[in-house]
Design a protein around this motif. Structure first.
Motif, PDB file in Angstrom:
ATOM      1  N   VAL A  33       0.836  -1.209   0.000  1.00 38.99           N
ATOM      2  CA  VAL A  33       0.000   0.000   0.000  1.00 38.99           C
ATOM      3  C   VAL A  33       0.865   1.252   0.000  1.00 38.99           C
ATOM      4  CG1 VAL A  33      -1.637   1.348   1.374  1.00 38.99           C
ATOM      5  CG2 VAL A  33      -2.020  -1.107   1.031  1.00 38.99           C
ATOM      6  N   ASP A  34       1.916   1.272   0.804  1.00 38.09           N
ATOM      7  CA  ASP A  34       2.810   2.430   0.824  1.00 38.09           C
ATOM      8  C   ASP A  34       3.363   2.723  -0.563  1.00 38.09           C
ATOM      9  OD1 ASP A  34       2.446   2.827   3.502  1.00 38.09           O
ATOM     10  OD2 ASP A  34       4.312   1.857   4.127  1.00 38.09           O
ATOM     11  N   ARG A  35       3.639   1.678  -1.315  1.00 43.52           N
ATOM     12  CA  ARG A  35       4.211   1.863  -2.649  1.00 43.52           C
ATOM     13  C   ARG A  35       3.174   2.353  -3.655  1.00 43.52           C
ATOM     14  NH1 ARG A  35       5.840  -2.835  -3.295  1.00 43.52           N
ATOM     15  NH2 ARG A  35       4.433  -3.682  -4.882  1.00 43.52           N
ATOM     16  N   VAL A  36       1.992   1.720  -3.668  1.00 45.91           N
ATOM     17  CA  VAL A  36       1.044   2.035  -4.740  1.00 45.91           C
ATOM     18  C   VAL A  36       0.325   3.360  -4.519  1.00 45.91           C
ATOM     19  CG1 VAL A  36       0.718  -0.400  -5.299  1.00 45.91           C
ATOM     20  CG2 VAL A  36      -0.879   0.728  -3.735  1.00 45.91           C
ATOM     21  N   VAL A  37       0.173   3.811  -3.272  1.00 43.07           N
ATOM     22  CA  VAL A  37      -0.568   5.061  -3.059  1.00 43.07           C
ATOM     23  C   VAL A  37       0.296   6.296  -3.285  1.00 43.07           C
ATOM     24  CG1 VAL A  37      -2.162   3.964  -1.447  1.00 43.07           C
ATOM     25  CG2 VAL A  37      -0.139   5.164  -0.563  1.00 43.07           C
ATOM     26  N   ARG A  38       1.543   6.102  -3.661  1.00 46.91           N
ATOM     27  CA  ARG A  38       2.371   7.258  -4.017  1.00 46.91           C
ATOM     28  C   ARG A  38       1.830   7.949  -5.269  1.00 46.91           C
ATOM     29  NH1 ARG A  38       8.075   4.004  -3.244  1.00 46.91           N
ATOM     30  NH2 ARG A  38       7.960   3.804  -0.971  1.00 46.91           N
ATOM     31  N   ALA A  39       1.169   7.171  -6.123  1.00 53.42           N
ATOM     32  CA  ALA A  39       0.495   7.747  -7.286  1.00 53.42           C
ATOM     33  C   ALA A  39      -0.975   7.957  -6.939  1.00 53.42           C
ATOM     34  CB  ALA A  39       0.622   6.826  -8.490  1.00 53.42           C
ATOM     35  N   HIS A  80     -14.283  -8.744 -16.221  1.00 51.54           N
ATOM     36  CA  HIS A  80     -13.632  -9.922 -16.797  1.00 51.54           C
ATOM     37  C   HIS A  80     -14.674 -11.027 -16.795  1.00 51.54           C
ATOM     38  CE1 HIS A  80     -10.681 -13.060 -17.628  1.00 51.54           C
ATOM     39  NE2 HIS A  80     -11.238 -13.753 -16.646  1.00 51.54           N
ATOM     40  N   LEU A  81     -15.013 -11.555 -17.956  1.00 49.80           N
ATOM     41  CA  LEU A  81     -16.077 -12.552 -18.051  1.00 49.80           C
ATOM     42  C   LEU A  81     -15.531 -13.952 -17.818  1.00 49.80           C
ATOM     43  CD1 LEU A  81     -18.258 -11.317 -21.052  1.00 49.80           C
ATOM     44  CD2 LEU A  81     -18.281 -10.617 -18.645  1.00 49.80           C
ATOM     45  N   ASN A  82     -16.268 -14.717 -17.037  1.00 47.70           N
ATOM     46  CA  ASN A  82     -15.935 -16.105 -16.747  1.00 47.70           C
ATOM     47  C   ASN A  82     -17.246 -16.845 -16.523  1.00 47.70           C
ATOM     48  OD1 ASN A  82     -15.327 -18.388 -14.634  1.00 47.70           O
ATOM     49  ND2 ASN A  82     -13.331 -17.878 -15.498  1.00 47.70           N
ATOM     50  N   ASN A  83     -17.309 -18.097 -16.931  1.00 50.35           N
ATOM     51  CA  ASN A  83     -18.550 -18.856 -16.810  1.00 50.35           C
ATOM     52  C   ASN A  83     -19.003 -19.069 -15.366  1.00 50.35           C
ATOM     53  OD1 ASN A  83     -19.207 -19.305 -19.540  1.00 50.35           O
ATOM     54  ND2 ASN A  83     -17.745 -20.987 -19.687  1.00 50.35           N
ATOM     55  N   THR A  84     -18.080 -19.003 -14.425  1.00 50.85           N
ATOM     56  CA  THR A  84     -18.404 -19.253 -13.020  1.00 50.85           C
ATOM     57  C   THR A  84     -18.157 -18.049 -12.129  1.00 50.85           C
ATOM     58  OG1 THR A  84     -17.859 -21.605 -13.287  1.00 50.85           O
ATOM     59  CG2 THR A  84     -17.873 -20.754 -11.028  1.00 50.85           C
ATOM     60  N   LEU A  85     -17.144 -17.279 -12.438  1.00 49.74           N
ATOM     61  CA  LEU A  85     -16.686 -16.206 -11.556  1.00 49.74           C
ATOM     62  C   LEU A  85     -17.203 -14.841 -12.009  1.00 49.74           C
ATOM     63  CD1 LEU A  85     -12.947 -17.301 -11.242  1.00 49.74           C
ATOM     64  CD2 LEU A  85     -14.846 -17.878  -9.713  1.00 49.74           C
ATOM     65  N   ARG A  86     -17.476 -13.979 -11.041  1.00 53.68           N
ATOM     66  CA  ARG A  86     -17.812 -12.577 -11.321  1.00 53.68           C
ATOM     67  C   ARG A  86     -16.602 -11.758 -10.941  1.00 53.68           C
ATOM     68  NH1 ARG A  86     -21.601  -9.026 -12.766  1.00 53.68           N
ATOM     69  NH2 ARG A  86     -22.241  -7.285 -11.453  1.00 53.68           N
ATOM     70  N   ALA A  87     -16.054 -11.036 -11.909  1.00 55.02           N
ATOM     71  CA  ALA A  87     -14.738 -10.440 -11.702  1.00 55.02           C
ATOM     72  C   ALA A  87     -14.615  -9.122 -12.450  1.00 55.02           C
ATOM     73  CB  ALA A  87     -13.649 -11.409 -12.190  1.00 55.02           C
ATOM     74  N   TRP A  88     -13.626  -8.349 -12.035  1.00 53.38           N
ATOM     75  CA  TRP A  88     -13.219  -7.143 -12.744  1.00 53.38           C
ATOM     76  C   TRP A  88     -11.881  -7.397 -13.414  1.00 53.38           C
ATOM     77  CZ3 TRP A  88     -16.831  -3.630 -13.203  1.00 53.38           C
ATOM     78  CH2 TRP A  88     -17.784  -3.457 -12.182  1.00 53.38           C
ATOM     79  N   SER A  89     -11.725  -6.901 -14.626  1.00 56.59           N
ATOM     80  CA  SER A  89     -10.401  -6.927 -15.264  1.00 56.59           C
ATOM     81  C   SER A  89      -9.658  -5.627 -15.009  1.00 56.59           C
ATOM     82  CB  SER A  89     -10.522  -7.163 -16.773  1.00 56.59           C
ATOM     83  OG  SER A  89     -11.200  -6.090 -17.404  1.00 56.59           O
ATOM     84  N   SER A  90     -10.408  -4.546 -14.759  1.00 64.25           N
ATOM     85  CA  SER A  90      -9.788  -3.248 -14.490  1.00 64.25           C
ATOM     86  C   SER A  90     -10.705  -2.435 -13.588  1.00 64.25           C
ATOM     87  CB  SER A  90      -9.532  -2.491 -15.791  1.00 64.25           C
ATOM     88  OG  SER A  90      -8.969  -1.222 -15.537  1.00 64.25           O
ATOM     89  N   LEU A  91     -10.120  -1.800 -12.589  1.00 62.47           N
ATOM     90  CA  LEU A  91     -10.878  -0.969 -11.659  1.00 62.47           C
ATOM     91  C   LEU A  91     -10.058   0.290 -11.372  1.00 62.47           C
ATOM     92  CD1 LEU A  91     -13.368  -0.690  -9.819  1.00 62.47           C
ATOM     93  CD2 LEU A  91     -12.108  -1.958  -8.063  1.00 62.47           C
ATOM     94  N   PRO A  92     -10.146   1.289 -12.273  1.00 66.56           N
ATOM     95  CA  PRO A  92      -9.366   2.510 -12.068  1.00 66.56           C
ATOM     96  C   PRO A  92      -9.918   3.330 -10.903  1.00 66.56           C
ATOM     97  CG  PRO A  92     -10.769   2.710 -14.017  1.00 66.56           C
ATOM     98  CD  PRO A  92     -10.932   1.322 -13.509  1.00 66.56           C
ATOM     99  N   VAL A  93      -9.046   3.626  -9.943  1.00 67.28           N
ATOM    100  CA  VAL A  93      -9.493   4.381  -8.777  1.00 67.28           C
ATOM    101  C   VAL A  93      -8.520   5.532  -8.496  1.00 67.28           C
ATOM    102  CG1 VAL A  93     -10.634   2.412  -7.693  1.00 67.28           C
ATOM    103  CG2 VAL A  93      -8.237   2.918  -7.134  1.00 67.28           C
ATOM    104  N   ARG A  94      -9.049   6.509  -7.800  1.00 69.57           N
ATOM    105  CA  ARG A  94      -8.246   7.636  -7.305  1.00 69.57           C
ATOM    106  C   ARG A  94      -8.213   7.516  -5.772  1.00 69.57           C
ATOM    107  NH1 ARG A  94     -11.078  11.003  -9.410  1.00 69.57           N
ATOM    108  NH2 ARG A  94      -9.940  11.184 -11.368  1.00 69.57           N
ATOM    109  N   VAL A  95      -7.029   7.562  -5.205  1.00 67.74           N
ATOM    110  CA  VAL A  95      -6.905   7.428  -3.764  1.00 67.74           C
ATOM    111  C   VAL A  95      -6.391   8.742  -3.180  1.00 67.74           C
ATOM    112  CG1 VAL A  95      -6.554   4.935  -3.786  1.00 67.74           C
ATOM    113  CG2 VAL A  95      -4.582   6.440  -3.981  1.00 67.74           C
ATOM    114  N   GLU A 122      -3.607   7.883  -8.790  1.00 66.72           N
ATOM    115  CA  GLU A 122      -4.519   7.001  -9.509  1.00 66.72           C
ATOM    116  C   GLU A 122      -3.841   5.665  -9.765  1.00 66.72           C
ATOM    117  OE1 GLU A 122      -6.293   8.744 -12.945  1.00 66.72           O
ATOM    118  OE2 GLU A 122      -7.095  10.463 -11.846  1.00 66.72           O
ATOM    119  N   LEU A 123      -4.620   4.598  -9.691  1.00 64.93           N
ATOM    120  CA  LEU A 123      -4.077   3.264  -9.894  1.00 64.93           C
ATOM    121  C   LEU A 123      -5.194   2.334 -10.319  1.00 64.93           C
ATOM    122  CD1 LEU A 123      -4.670   1.219  -7.047  1.00 64.93           C
ATOM    123  CD2 LEU A 123      -3.614   3.300  -6.168  1.00 64.93           C
ATOM    124  N   ASP A 124      -4.809   1.162 -10.808  1.00 68.45           N
ATOM    125  CA  ASP A 124      -5.787   0.126 -11.130  1.00 68.45           C
ATOM    126  C   ASP A 124      -5.870  -0.804  -9.931  1.00 68.45           C
ATOM    127  OD1 ASP A 124      -7.194  -2.140 -12.050  1.00 68.45           O
ATOM    128  OD2 ASP A 124      -6.592  -1.743 -14.111  1.00 68.45           O
TER     129      ASP A 124
END
Length: 401
Positions: free
Chosen positions: A128-134, A383-398, A136-138
């Motif tokens: 978390v310390d590393r990624v929140v330096r930017a 992200h489509l899957n026959n069994t799983l409900r998923a995201w392939s990308s979730l752009p967020v601003r922290v 915006e992130l995925d």
């Protein structure tokens, strides 16, 4: 008539739950399914479908009459050859299921949680310390994927090189539970390479001492399981222990990005991290469906499902059933979500769920310490899957503190 010539359920639908548009946005279909009846016959696939919480919960626990041993996907192992050796955890019933389940439950139990808690909390803070330096992130690639792929393979004892095989291998395994559609065909192009790497990692000599994998082999040495069973149990860890956690973390991060009031609640009381994770599993249901096979004529909700026919349980529909849940479409940390069926129920309930909760607790606690606010910075992509409900990308601003 059904595939075996027996009358279908009184209510039937032509809808294809594995069509891309329904996989993308399943809620309207799930509501239609729940309202149509307790048991609904899906004509396209010749299966009986359950969408209401009462009947899904019961079906998950009634392994004697609704078997997993014929496969938890559309394929019926009574008549069809599975694409790989069936899982001893997911695709087996007692007595074959008992010893592997007992061994893995012990390995992934409270002792493992205590041993890993401090190290995983530190790993989460570093990430978390590393990624929140930017700003915006995925959140999918940089958090939901990055953290489990960092800590879980280490805990199993996998070598570092080649871990990129884990997600596509699991993705194909869960796709294969559905019909042989384009999603399955796409994964089949490279599955041999992914499966070969995963299979190699299950061998005793490839697993680091002190990890979950080595502990499974030690159980074989004690005679708790056989040497033939050991690599299959390791494989079960690698199949079900990565993608599902990744997508559940994606679900809870999306929930917080779209519910700022609930994020404030978590920051005020970080002890709610596990409640938040389970509520997200209920709300989004990363595992949407599983099949069972009737071992005789089985009565469900006033309908008789004939022997040998498939029953499709919609976990996602059950987890939003207003007959059981108050205001089910709302993500709410004041709710007790512990009765959700997102991890299954009964003897086949997810054996690694406590490990997944520890991963979520570690990551969410670290985020709550550093991030004042999370908000969407773009349009999320599924992200489509026959069994799983998923995201392939979730752009967020922290907004970090």
């Amino acid at each position: 008539m059904s595939a075996t010539g027996t009358p279908p359920a009184t209510v039937s639908l032509d809808a294809d739950p594995f069509a891309p548009e329904i996989l993308e946005s399943p809620l309207a279909f799930q509501e239609q399914l729940r309202e149509a009846g307790a048991v609904v016959y899906l004509r396209r696939y010749g299966v009986h479908a359950l969408g209401r919480y009462e009947h899904v919960h019961a079906a998950l626990t009634e392994w004697q009459s609704l078997s997993s041993a014929a496969g938890v996907g559309l394929a019926n192992f009574r008549h069809e050859e599975p694409w790989r050796t069936p899982s001893l955890l997911l695709e087996a019933d007692p007595p074959l299921h008992d010893a592997p389940r007992a061994v893995l439950s012990g390995i992934l139990g409270p002792r493992a949680i205590r041993r890993l808690r401090h190290a995983w909390a530190q790993d989460a803070r570093e990430l978390v310390d590393r990624v929140v330096r930017a700003p915006e992130l995925d959140a999918v690639t940089e958090l939901a994927q990055a953290f489990p792929l960092r800590v879980f393979p280490d805990a199993v004892g996998l070598e570092r090189e080649g871990r990129h095989h884990l997600l596509p291998y699991g993705d194909h395994a869960f796709n294969a539970f559905g019909p042989p559609n384009e999603l399955v065909a796409k994964g089949a192009e490279h599955i041999a390479e992914h499966a070969a790497w995963v299979g190699d990692q299950c061998a005793r000599e490839r697993l680091a001492p002190g990890g979950f994998g080595a502990a499974i082999w030690e159980a074989a040495d004690r005679g708790d399981i056989t040497e033939e069973q050991a690599p299959l149990i390791v494989r079960s860890l690698l199949t079900a222990g990565v993608d599902t956690t990744v997508h559940a973390l994606g679900a809870v991060l999306y929930a917080f990005a779209t519910h700022p009031d609930q994020w404030r609640r978590l920051r005020e009381d970080p002890r709610l991290a596990r409640v938040a994770f389970d509520e997200a599993v209920r709300w989004e249901s990363p595992v949407q469906t599983f099949f069972r096979t009737a071992t005789g004529d089985v009565e469900i909700g006033g309908t008789t499902v004939p022997d040998g026919e498939k029953v499709l349980m919609f976990l996602g529909a059950a987890n939003r059933d207003p007959r059981h849940w108050r205001d089910p479409d709302t993500f709410d940390l004041t709710r007790d979500p512990s009765a959700h069926v997102g991890f299954g129920m009964g003897i086949h309930q997810c054996v690694g769920q406590h490990i997944a909760r520890l991963e979520a607790e570690s990551l969410l606690t670290a985020l709550a310490e550093r991030v004042e606010r999370i908000e969407l910075a773009g349009t999320p992509r599924r992200h489509l899957n026959n069994t799983l409900r998923a995201w392939s990308s979730l752009p967020v601003r922290v907004h970090a503190t």
